[in-house]
Design an enzyme around this catalytic site. Structure first.
Site, PDB file in Angstrom:
ATOM      1  N   ASN A   1       0.791  -1.358  -0.029  1.00 17.67           N
ATOM      2  CA  ASN A   1       0.127  -0.032   0.070  1.00 17.67           C
ATOM      3  C   ASN A   1       0.873   1.175   0.014  1.00 17.67           C
ATOM      4  O   ASN A   1       0.479   2.248  -0.190  1.00 17.67           O
ATOM      5  CB  ASN A   1      -1.048  -0.077   1.226  1.00 17.67           C
TER       6      ASN A   1
ATOM      7  N   LYS B   1       0.924   2.830 -11.551  1.00 18.00           N
ATOM      8  CA  LYS B   1      -0.217   1.878 -11.209  1.00 18.00           C
ATOM      9  C   LYS B   1      -0.838   0.889 -12.124  1.00 18.00           C
ATOM     10  O   LYS B   1      -1.319  -0.028 -11.808  1.00 18.00           O
ATOM     11  CB  LYS B   1      -1.403   2.958 -10.900  1.00 18.00           C
TER      12      LYS B   1
ATOM     13  N   TYR C   1       2.976   8.278 -12.276  1.00 19.60           N
ATOM     14  CA  TYR C   1       1.839   7.636 -11.148  1.00 19.60           C
ATOM     15  C   TYR C   1       0.989   6.891 -11.859  1.00 19.60           C
ATOM     16  O   TYR C   1       0.880   5.326 -11.497  1.00 19.60           O
ATOM     17  CB  TYR C   1       0.980   8.603 -10.126  1.00 19.60           C
TER      18      TYR C   1
HETATM   19  P1  NAI Z   1      -1.054   8.562   2.258  1.00 13.27           P
HETATM   20  O1  NAI Z   1       0.212   9.367   1.808  1.00 13.27           O
HETATM   21  O2  NAI Z   1      -2.152   8.810   3.448  1.00 13.27           O
HETATM   22  O3  NAI Z   1      -0.441   7.042   2.902  1.00 13.27           O
HETATM   23  C1  NAI Z   1       0.849   6.543   2.112  1.00 13.27           C
HETATM   24  C2  NAI Z   1       1.943   6.113   3.456  1.00 13.27           C
HETATM   25  O4  NAI Z   1       2.749   5.578   2.634  1.00 13.27           O
HETATM   26  C3  NAI Z   1       2.497   7.142   4.220  1.00 13.27           C
HETATM   27  O5  NAI Z   1       2.127   6.815   5.548  1.00 13.27           O
HETATM   28  C4  NAI Z   1       4.079   7.041   3.949  1.00 13.27           C
HETATM   29  O6  NAI Z   1       4.672   7.318   4.972  1.00 13.27           O
HETATM   30  C5  NAI Z   1       4.027   5.850   3.386  1.00 13.27           C
HETATM   31  N1  NAI Z   1       5.250   5.482   2.810  1.00 13.27           N
HETATM   32  C6  NAI Z   1       5.618   6.030   1.386  1.00 13.27           C
HETATM   33  N2  NAI Z   1       6.791   5.741   0.831  1.00 13.27           N
HETATM   34  C7  NAI Z   1       7.095   4.615   1.899  1.00 13.27           C
HETATM   35  C8  NAI Z   1       8.420   3.749   1.659  1.00 13.27           C
HETATM   36  N3  NAI Z   1       9.123   3.978   0.966  1.00 13.27           N
HETATM   37  N4  NAI Z   1       8.399   2.737   2.514  1.00 13.27           N
HETATM   38  C9  NAI Z   1       7.220   2.804   3.628  1.00 13.27           C
HETATM   39  N5  NAI Z   1       6.339   3.554   3.632  1.00 13.27           N
HETATM   40  C10 NAI Z   1       6.242   4.463   2.672  1.00 13.27           C
HETATM   41  O7  NAI Z   1      -1.804   7.950   0.979  1.00 13.27           O
HETATM   42  P2  NAI Z   1      -3.149   7.165   0.878  1.00 13.27           P
HETATM   43  O8  NAI Z   1      -4.118   7.899   0.113  1.00 13.27           O
HETATM   44  O9  NAI Z   1      -3.352   6.356   2.225  1.00 13.27           O
HETATM   45  O10 NAI Z   1      -2.339   5.872  -0.180  1.00 13.27           O
HETATM   46  C11 NAI Z   1      -2.167   4.582   0.076  1.00 13.27           C
HETATM   47  C12 NAI Z   1      -1.990   3.981  -1.318  1.00 13.27           C
HETATM   48  O11 NAI Z   1      -3.351   3.842  -1.806  1.00 13.27           O
HETATM   49  C13 NAI Z   1      -0.954   4.363  -2.172  1.00 13.27           C
HETATM   50  O12 NAI Z   1      -0.276   3.463  -2.872  1.00 13.27           O
HETATM   51  C14 NAI Z   1      -1.754   5.249  -3.212  1.00 13.27           C
HETATM   52  O13 NAI Z   1      -1.134   5.442  -4.446  1.00 13.27           O
HETATM   53  C15 NAI Z   1      -3.182   4.293  -3.172  1.00 13.27           C
HETATM   54  N6  NAI Z   1      -4.226   5.110  -3.848  1.00 13.27           N
HETATM   55  C16 NAI Z   1      -5.053   6.065  -2.990  1.00 13.27           C
HETATM   56  C17 NAI Z   1      -6.133   6.508  -3.452  1.00 13.27           C
HETATM   57  C18 NAI Z   1      -6.697   7.392  -2.445  1.00 13.27           C
HETATM   58  O14 NAI Z   1      -7.943   7.762  -3.109  1.00 13.27           O
HETATM   59  N7  NAI Z   1      -6.539   7.808  -1.449  1.00 13.27           N
HETATM   60  C19 NAI Z   1      -6.757   6.277  -4.810  1.00 13.27           C
HETATM   61  C20 NAI Z   1      -6.009   5.106  -5.531  1.00 13.27           C
HETATM   62  C21 NAI Z   1      -4.830   4.809  -5.069  1.00 13.27           C
END
Ligand code: NAI
Length: 304
Positions: free
Chosen positions: A102, A177, A173
């Protein structure tokens, strides 16, 4: 008391310190899973240290609610870190049943202004980030199966509508994806023999990643239901991590609020077969016929 969906399961959730991953970790623990809460604690664009301690905070929340969890702060793009994340599950809980990939961040740019560093950073966190942990987990599961122990394991990947239909301003991105959707198909096909399923999610949730760019849409409610709450995606993740989902593999689930559907991927238009090589001069009208016969494409996000 009802048996819990994930009782006895050990699950790694990467990027579980914030947003969707946090919601998954909390729900998994509430369903009885032992959870490795991985998070590097970076910012929305990958800035280091921005949310330091995020993994530990989620672990505290889980433990306060009576659940079992351990924090890991490794970087999912680091090959050796992937090994440590898997080892953390084995050392802490004596096994591993599922990996939820994630973690990620965005560096949105129009293609015309995207720099090589931005391109590499986004592809690295999503694509390599999906590779390292899963690859070590698969090593573990294959060895376990070879040793004669039953394996009923799960990989849950994170794609996005951006990867399934494209998104203006998100070329790197969307590329990453889309790659993750394809990776899921290949993992499902290759890993079934080891007792491993692979599925992907395309969530829609209000997190720090989306709350600026899509602020108005993400605050929308439907009859008092907060459709973009990240918690709405969590029950599907818990179900996919459970033993109940063993028959389901190679799927991409799109979710928004209470709506859930399977993405059907690339589909073919009717074909025209000349039974010989086309000449370039013939192809203009042939392509026109193909375009007229194809089903309308989903619009690229940001163009409608
Ligand atoms: P967010 O920014 O709230 O959470 C992402 C987390 O990943 C953060 O806590 C960050 O510290 C951690 N992270 C980033 N790089 C890292 C690394 N190299 N190693 C370990 N941890 C790392 O973002 P969100 O929205 O919760 O996104 C979660 C996933 O869902 C992502 O892959 C995002 O692309 C995907 N996504 C989110 C959508 C949305 O509507 N929020 C829509 C489609 C996909």
């Amino acid at each position: 008391m009802m048996p819990q969906m994930c009782e006895g399961r050990v699950v790694i959730v990467t990027g579980a310190g914030n947003g969707l991953g946090r919601a998954y970790a909390l729900d998994l623990a509430a369903e009885g899973a032992c959870v490795v809460v991985n998070d590097l604690g970076v910012g929305t664009h990958g800035e280091s240290g921005a949310t330091k301690g995020a993994a530990e905070k989620v672990v505290d929340e889980i433990r306060a609610a009576g659940g079992r969890a351990v924090a890991n702060t490794d970087d999912v793009t680091d090959w050796e870190a992937g090994r440590r994340i898997v080892q953390c599950a084995l050392d802490s809980f004596g096994g591993l049943d599922a990996v939820v990939n994630n973690a990620g961040f965005v560096r949105d740019r129009m293609f015309v202004s995207c720099t090589p560093d931005e391109w590499d950073a986004v592809l690295r966190v999503h694509l390599r980030g999906h590779f390292c942990t899963s690859r070590h987990a698969v090593d573990h599961w294959r060895a376990r199966q070879k040793a004669g122990s039953p394996v009923d394991a799960r990989i849950i990947n994170t794609s996005s509508g951006a990867g399934l239909q494209g998104s203006v301003g998100q070329s790197a991105y969307s590329t990453a994806k889309a790659g993750i959707a394809a990776l899921t198909l290949v993992q499902a096909a290759e890993l079934a023999r080891y007792g491993i399923t692979a599925n992907a999610l395309a969530p829609n949730a209000r997190t720090r990643m989306t709350e600026t760019a899509f602020a108005a849409e993400m605050s929308r409610q439907e009859e008092g239901f907060d459709i973009y709450a990240p918690e709405n995606t969590a029950p599907l993740v818990s179900w996919l991590c459970s033993a109940q989902s063993a028959e389901v593999t190679g799927q991409v689930f799109e979710l928004k609020g209470g709506r859930i559907r399977l993405s059907q991927g690339w589909t073919d238009s009717p074909e025209i077969d000349k039974k010989a090589r086309w000449s370039a001069a013939e192809l203009g009208p042939i392509v026109r016929r193909l375009l007229d016969a194809r089903a309308p494409a989903k619009p690229v996000y940001g163009t409608a």
